[in-house]
Motif scaffolding. Structure first.
Motif, PDB file in Angstrom:
ATOM      1  N   ASP A 103      51.377  35.962  40.727  1.00 34.03           N
ATOM      2  CA  ASP A 103      50.775  37.265  40.931  1.00 34.03           C
ATOM      3  C   ASP A 103      49.698  37.414  39.867  1.00 34.03           C
ATOM      4  N   GLU A 104      48.950  38.499  39.902  1.00 36.18           N
ATOM      5  CA  GLU A 104      47.943  38.719  38.870  1.00 36.18           C
ATOM      6  C   GLU A 104      48.639  38.882  37.522  1.00 36.18           C
ATOM      7  N   GLY A 105      48.263  38.036  36.563  1.00 34.17           N
ATOM      8  CA  GLY A 105      48.894  38.073  35.253  1.00 34.17           C
ATOM      9  C   GLY A 105      50.212  37.344  35.165  1.00 34.17           C
ATOM     10  N   SER A 106      50.622  36.693  36.237  1.00 39.81           N
ATOM     11  CA  SER A 106      51.897  35.968  36.269  1.00 39.81           C
ATOM     12  C   SER A 106      51.646  34.536  36.715  1.00 39.81           C
TER      13      SER A 106
ATOM     14  N   LYS B   5      49.032  34.709  46.021  1.00 45.73           N
ATOM     15  CA  LYS B   5      48.205  35.760  46.606  1.00 45.73           C
ATOM     16  C   LYS B   5      46.885  35.806  45.843  1.00 45.73           C
ATOM     17  N   SER B   6      45.947  36.573  46.322  1.00 44.89           N
ATOM     18  CA  SER B   6      44.664  36.689  45.647  1.00 44.89           C
ATOM     19  C   SER B   6      44.856  37.365  44.295  1.00 44.89           C
ATOM     20  N   THR B   7      44.403  36.702  43.225  1.00 46.63           N
ATOM     21  CA  THR B   7      44.613  37.218  41.871  1.00 46.63           C
ATOM     22  C   THR B   7      43.314  37.491  41.126  1.00 46.63           C
ATOM     23  N   GLY B   8      42.188  37.245  41.773  1.00 49.16           N
ATOM     24  CA  GLY B   8      40.911  37.386  41.090  1.00 49.16           C
ATOM     25  C   GLY B   8      40.418  36.092  40.470  1.00 49.16           C
TER      26      GLY B   8
END
Length: 289
Positions: free
Chosen positions: A211-214, A78-81
């Motif tokens: 995921d963000e941070g994962s 997914k979009s994570t930045g």
């Protein structure tokens, strides 16, 4: 709780940690030795992969048709930045800010086959097949095995969450843009890639943002090409299931939620996971499925 019980639990934990470390070492040594043997046999195709895409991979497999396949994958669930893959998304007409673009996966590969003569296949694509942008180049010589030459074709597959049927790009442009995007993506997780390389002594094949941070990096091990790996996977799998193994991989996964010193788990569906927690909350592991 008595002192004797506490000491017994401590001894049990230490023995399990030692078991996990020994299993990790056994699998790691077998993988490294097997892959180094393949590298010695056909160094030209690994050099061609690096020259083509700008980094190394340790993933190599043998297809049912006798083709050698090298591959590396970069993927965002997914979009994570992380903007590393965004230029490639825009290049093929997608908006990185739209959730339907994800999951977004890029596979960079080489398809190699032995032949005593040059191959006339001119490649195909870029074209959209089953929702993925697909390109295979013509074959070019990449060293050999004894008197037999190896010919390799570049293969790029880009699979977004959704993709329009019309994508007008050239094959060379797609190779260049996809390679640039995956190089940037790997560099954005260079510490984790470096950690994998330092511990396992091999280059990971897959870098995945869950995921963000994962994030995780891993290396699938061929059960078709390397008999020692297949034999080891079969022995390990037999401890939990009568079914033959279909997958074995080495990996490091960082989710921020790893708290136990070790993981030693056999699931009901026949998946064995053995891992040791790293100091930064990541799990170093191998899996047999």
């Amino acid at each position: 709780m008595t002192y004797a019980v506490l000491m017994e639990e401590q001894d049990d934990r230490e023995s399990r940690v030692k078991l996990v470390e020994n299993l990790l070492k056994i699998v790691n040594d077998e993988a490294r030795n097997s892959l180094q043997g393949v590298l010695r046999d056909v160094p030209g195709i690994f050099n061609l992969f690096k020259d083509t895409y700008g980094f190394n991979t340790s993933y190599v497999d043998l297809s049912e048709g006798g083709l050698l396949i090298l591959e590396s994958v970069c993927s965002q669930s997914k979009s994570t930045g992380n903007e590393a893959l965004a230029p490639l998304m825009r290049f093929i007409g997608l908006d990185p800010g739209v959730q339907s673009t994800y999951p977004f996966t890029v596979s960079l590969g080489l398809i190699c086959m032995p032949s005593q003569e040059g191959l006339s296949y001119q490649g195909e694509g870029p074209s959209v097949e089953e929702g993925a942008l697909y390109f295979v180049s013509g074959f070019s010589e990449a060293g050999g095995v004894g008197d037999v030459k190896l010919y390799c074709a570049r293969r790029v597959i880009v699979k977004p969450g959704s993709l329009a049927s019309e994508v007008k790009v050239s094959g060379d442009e797609l190779v260049n843009e996809a390679a640039k995007a995956c190089r940037g993506f790997r560099e954005s997780h260079s510490e984790l890639v470096k950690s994998f390389n330092e511990y396992f002594g091999l280059e990971p094949a897959e870098v995945v943002e869950i995921d963000e941070g994962s994030v995780g990096v891993d290396l699938p091990l061929s059960l078709n090409l390397m008999e020692p790996i297949k034999a080891l996977a079969t022995r390990l799998k037999s401890a939990i299931s009568e079914e033959k193994p279909t997958l074995m991989l080495l990996g490091i996964q960082c989710t921020g939620g790893v708290s136990e010193d070790y993981v030693l788990n056999a699931s009901e569906d026949g998946v064995l996971v053995v891992g040791r927690r790293l100091s930064d909350g990541c799990l170093r592991y191998f899996m047999v499925k």
